[in-house]
Motif scaffolding. Sequence first.
Motif, mmCIF file in Angstrom:
data_model
loop_
_atom_site.group_PDB
_atom_site.id
_atom_site.type_symbol
_atom_site.label_atom_id
_atom_site.label_comp_id
_atom_site.label_asym_id
_atom_site.label_seq_id
_atom_site.Cartn_x
_atom_site.Cartn_y
_atom_site.Cartn_z
ATOM 1 N N ILE A 1 2.842 -3.346 1.256
ATOM 2 C CA ILE A 1 2.566 -3.886 -0.074
ATOM 3 C C ILE A 1 2.424 -2.715 -1.043
ATOM 4 C CG2 ILE A 1 1.019 -5.293 -1.480
ATOM 5 C CD1 ILE A 1 0.063 -6.605 1.130
ATOM 6 N N PRO A 2 3.447 -2.464 -1.857
ATOM 7 C CA PRO A 2 3.326 -1.391 -2.851
ATOM 8 C C PRO A 2 2.307 -1.790 -3.930
ATOM 9 C CG PRO A 2 5.607 -2.179 -2.675
ATOM 10 C CD PRO A 2 4.742 -3.107 -1.888
ATOM 11 N N VAL A 3 1.442 -0.870 -4.304
ATOM 12 C CA VAL A 3 0.431 -1.146 -5.333
ATOM 13 C C VAL A 3 0.397 -0.001 -6.332
ATOM 14 C CG1 VAL A 3 -0.998 -2.576 -3.826
ATOM 15 C CG2 VAL A 3 -1.429 -0.133 -3.969
ATOM 16 N N ALA A 4 -0.065 -0.292 -7.534
ATOM 17 C CA ALA A 4 -0.181 0.731 -8.568
ATOM 18 C C ALA A 4 -1.458 1.550 -8.411
ATOM 19 C CB ALA A 4 -0.140 0.077 -9.953
ATOM 20 N N ASP A 5 -2.520 0.930 -7.921
ATOM 21 C CA ASP A 5 -3.812 1.602 -7.765
ATOM 22 C C ASP A 5 -4.268 1.449 -6.309
ATOM 23 O OD1 ASP A 5 -6.477 2.440 -7.773
ATOM 24 O OD2 ASP A 5 -6.877 1.586 -9.757
ATOM 25 N N VAL A 6 -4.020 2.471 -5.506
ATOM 26 C CA VAL A 6 -4.305 2.416 -4.072
ATOM 27 C C VAL A 6 -5.800 2.238 -3.810
ATOM 28 C CG1 VAL A 6 -4.149 3.662 -1.886
ATOM 29 C CG2 VAL A 6 -2.274 3.783 -3.521
ATOM 30 N N ASP A 7 -6.630 2.975 -4.517
ATOM 31 C CA ASP A 7 -8.074 2.884 -4.290
ATOM 32 C C ASP A 7 -8.610 1.490 -4.610
ATOM 33 O OD1 ASP A 7 -8.620 5.500 -3.337
ATOM 34 O OD2 ASP A 7 -8.327 6.241 -5.383
ATOM 35 N N ARG A 8 -8.105 0.878 -5.677
ATOM 36 C CA ARG A 8 -8.545 -0.472 -6.039
ATOM 37 C C ARG A 8 -8.108 -1.487 -4.976
ATOM 38 N NH1 ARG A 8 -6.780 -3.850 -11.369
ATOM 39 N NH2 ARG A 8 -8.098 -5.647 -10.971
ATOM 40 N N ALA A 9 -6.876 -1.369 -4.496
ATOM 41 C CA ALA A 9 -6.383 -2.273 -3.451
ATOM 42 C C ALA A 9 -7.181 -2.082 -2.160
ATOM 43 C CB ALA A 9 -4.902 -2.028 -3.200
ATOM 44 N N LYS A 10 -7.452 -0.830 -1.818
ATOM 45 C CA LYS A 10 -8.231 -0.531 -0.610
ATOM 46 C C LYS A 10 -9.617 -1.171 -0.685
ATOM 47 C CE LYS A 10 -10.344 3.518 1.542
ATOM 48 N NZ LYS A 10 -10.418 4.983 1.481
ATOM 49 N N GLU A 11 -10.298 -1.027 -1.798
ATOM 50 C CA GLU A 11 -11.628 -1.608 -1.978
ATOM 51 C C GLU A 11 -11.579 -3.134 -1.951
ATOM 52 O OE1 GLU A 11 -14.536 -0.101 -1.757
ATOM 53 O OE2 GLU A 11 -13.349 1.700 -1.376
ATOM 54 N N PHE A 12 -10.522 -3.713 -2.520
ATOM 55 C CA PHE A 12 -10.383 -5.170 -2.496
ATOM 56 C C PHE A 12 -10.341 -5.686 -1.065
ATOM 57 C CE2 PHE A 12 -7.475 -8.792 -2.046
ATOM 58 C CZ PHE A 12 -8.203 -9.760 -2.719
ATOM 59 N N TYR A 13 -9.480 -5.086 -0.222
ATOM 60 C CA TYR A 13 -9.361 -5.558 1.157
ATOM 61 C C TYR A 13 -10.613 -5.241 1.979
ATOM 62 C CZ TYR A 13 -4.655 -7.055 0.241
ATOM 63 O OH TYR A 13 -3.573 -7.715 -0.268
ATOM 64 N N LEU A 14 -11.274 -4.131 1.692
ATOM 65 C CA LEU A 14 -12.542 -3.848 2.369
ATOM 66 C C LEU A 14 -13.597 -4.889 1.997
ATOM 67 C CD1 LEU A 14 -12.748 0.058 2.091
ATOM 68 C CD2 LEU A 14 -12.342 -1.307 4.156
ATOM 69 N N SER A 15 -13.574 -5.362 0.749
ATOM 70 C CA SER A 15 -14.540 -6.377 0.318
ATOM 71 C C SER A 15 -14.305 -7.720 1.016
ATOM 72 C CB SER A 15 -14.489 -6.562 -1.202
ATOM 73 O OG SER A 15 -13.325 -7.285 -1.591
ATOM 74 N N LEU A 16 -13.086 -7.924 1.543
ATOM 75 C CA LEU A 16 -12.789 -9.136 2.306
ATOM 76 C C LEU A 16 -13.201 -9.001 3.770
ATOM 77 C CD1 LEU A 16 -9.207 -10.006 0.990
ATOM 78 C CD2 LEU A 16 -11.384 -10.999 0.285
ATOM 79 N N GLY A 17 -13.691 -7.813 4.130
ATOM 80 C CA GLY A 17 -14.111 -7.586 5.500
ATOM 81 C C GLY A 17 -13.041 -6.971 6.383
ATOM 82 N N TRP A 18 -11.937 -6.528 5.767
ATOM 83 C CA TRP A 18 -10.863 -5.913 6.549
ATOM 84 C C TRP A 18 -11.285 -4.536 7.032
ATOM 85 C CZ3 TRP A 18 -5.136 -7.014 5.429
ATOM 86 C CH2 TRP A 18 -4.954 -8.380 5.227
ATOM 87 N N ARG A 19 -10.751 -4.133 8.174
ATOM 88 C CA ARG A 19 -11.038 -2.838 8.785
ATOM 89 C C ARG A 19 -10.075 -1.783 8.234
ATOM 90 N NH1 ARG A 19 -9.529 -4.184 13.730
ATOM 91 N NH2 ARG A 19 -7.508 -3.176 13.560
ATOM 92 N N LEU A 20 -10.596 -0.590 7.933
ATOM 93 C CA LEU A 20 -9.760 0.527 7.499
ATOM 94 C C LEU A 20 -9.323 1.303 8.735
ATOM 95 C CD1 LEU A 20 -8.581 2.293 5.226
ATOM 96 C CD2 LEU A 20 -10.732 3.576 5.260
ATOM 97 N N ASP A 21 -8.013 1.330 9.004
ATOM 98 C CA ASP A 21 -7.477 2.032 10.161
ATOM 99 C C ASP A 21 -7.004 3.441 9.814
ATOM 100 O OD1 ASP A 21 -7.932 -0.132 11.801
ATOM 101 O OD2 ASP A 21 -5.894 -0.900 11.671
ATOM 102 N N ALA A 22 -6.456 3.632 8.618
ATOM 103 C CA ALA A 22 -5.951 4.953 8.241
ATOM 104 C C ALA A 22 -5.881 5.074 6.728
ATOM 105 C CB ALA A 22 -4.567 5.174 8.838
ATOM 106 N N ASP A 23 -6.093 6.283 6.252
ATOM 107 C CA ASP A 23 -5.918 6.612 4.839
ATOM 108 C C ASP A 23 -5.408 8.038 4.799
ATOM 109 O OD1 ASP A 23 -6.012 7.098 2.131
ATOM 110 O OD2 ASP A 23 -8.052 6.350 1.863
#
Length: 65
Positions: A24-46
């Motif tokens: 999923i290409p996004v304009a703001d990576v940090d904002r997208a990352k925080e959005f999915y973390l707020s849904l309870g998603w696990r961060l595997d790599a950055d």
Amino acid sequence: MVQVTDVNRTGADIVDEKLEVVVIPVADVDRAKEFYLSLGWRLDADRAAGDSFRIVQQAGTELPA
């Protein structure tokens, strides 16, 4: 695999397929990352490669690590 017993499909096997990756290409990576973390998603790599390329991999709550 499970053997199909339907008379119209004799000898065929059912394959259990799962979607593994969606890009999923996004304009703001940090904002997208925080959005999915707020849904309870696990961060595997950055990971970043220079200033213009970054990959963030996240997984939903039902997926194994």
